[in-house]
Design a protein around this motif. Structure first.
Motif, PDB file in Angstrom:
ATOM      1  N   UNK A  30       0.824  -1.210   0.000  1.00 10.31           N
ATOM      2  CA  UNK A  30       0.000   0.000   0.000  1.00 10.31           C
ATOM      3  C   UNK A  30       0.858   1.260   0.000  1.00 10.31           C
ATOM      4  N   UNK A  31       1.975   1.236   0.713  1.00 11.68           N
ATOM      5  CA  UNK A  31       2.860   2.401   0.729  1.00 11.68           C
ATOM      6  C   UNK A  31       3.461   2.650  -0.655  1.00 11.68           C
ATOM      7  N   UNK A  32       3.865   1.576  -1.314  1.00 12.51           N
ATOM      8  CA  UNK A  32       4.415   1.712  -2.665  1.00 12.51           C
ATOM      9  C   UNK A  32       3.360   2.242  -3.634  1.00 12.51           C
ATOM     10  N   UNK A  33       2.139   1.730  -3.535  1.00 11.47           N
ATOM     11  CA  UNK A  33       1.056   2.204  -4.403  1.00 11.47           C
ATOM     12  C   UNK A  33       0.750   3.668  -4.132  1.00 11.47           C
ATOM     13  N   UNK A  34       0.788   4.065  -2.862  1.00 13.98           N
ATOM     14  CA  UNK A  34       0.544   5.470  -2.508  1.00 13.98           C
ATOM     15  C   UNK A  34       1.632   6.368  -3.093  1.00 13.98           C
ATOM     16  N   UNK A  35       2.889   5.933  -3.016  1.00 17.49           N
ATOM     17  CA  UNK A  35       3.989   6.738  -3.596  1.00 17.49           C
ATOM     18  C   UNK A  35       3.819   6.908  -5.098  1.00 17.49           C
ATOM     19  N   UNK A  36       3.443   5.829  -5.790  1.00 18.80           N
ATOM     20  CA  UNK A  36       3.236   5.934  -7.231  1.00 18.80           C
ATOM     21  C   UNK A  36       2.068   6.858  -7.547  1.00 18.80           C
ATOM     22  N   UNK A  37       1.007   6.786  -6.750  1.00 18.61           N
ATOM     23  CA  UNK A  37      -0.145   7.663  -6.976  1.00 18.61           C
ATOM     24  C   UNK A  37       0.240   9.121  -6.778  1.00 18.61           C
ATOM     25  N   UNK A  38       1.033   9.394  -5.752  1.00 20.66           N
ATOM     26  CA  UNK A  38       1.486  10.775  -5.520  1.00 20.66           C
ATOM     27  C   UNK A  38       2.377  11.258  -6.654  1.00 20.66           C
ATOM     28  N   UNK A  39       3.244  10.386  -7.134  1.00 25.74           N
ATOM     29  CA  UNK A  39       4.120  10.761  -8.244  1.00 25.74           C
ATOM     30  C   UNK A  39       3.299  11.053  -9.496  1.00 25.74           C
ATOM     31  N   UNK A  40       2.324  10.191  -9.807  1.00 26.77           N
ATOM     32  CA  UNK A  40       1.477  10.424 -10.978  1.00 26.77           C
ATOM     33  C   UNK A  40       0.684  11.721 -10.836  1.00 26.77           C
TER      34      UNK A  40
END
Length: 116
Positions: A62-72
């Protein structure tokens, strides 16, 4: 006096007494095992350990997915800002590209667009 009486569930008291003796012996064995091998997990310990590991794996995912979402989101915001800046000269009426773009952007972006 006989111990061969029946309980309401149809189980004899001798069977119940035998089960009590068996469970007491099992309890003593488990206590001795825990005393001899305190670092060896029992069944409940293994279940809890597996659950904790599953929670850790889910949290990492979930943390990795959140980081990717923030980057996008950051990339998209920068792209919108760049597009609006480059095409600011087109904002000459209601039918212009910039006005249509502002209508397509969700409401939460309206403050961002107002500040550009």
């Amino acid at each position: 006096m006989s111990t061969k009486t029946e309980t309401p569930q149809g189980v004899g008291t001798e069977d119940l007494l035998a089960e009590v003796v068996r469970l007491r012996a099992e309890n003593i064995r488990l206590i001795e095992d825990r005393a001899r091998f305190p670092d060896r997990p029992d069944d409940i310990g293994r279940i809890i350990g597996a659950h904790v590991e599953n929670l850790k794996a889910a949290a990492a995912h979930n943390e990795e997915a959140w980081r990717w979402a923030c980057t996008r989101e950051t990339v998209l915001r920068n792209e919108i800002k760049r597009t609006l800046t480059e095409n600011a000269h087109l904002a000459d009426g209601e039918n212009c590209t910039l006005a249509r773009l502002k209508k397509l952007v969700p409401e939460w972006e309206s403050e961002f667009l107002a500040n550009t």
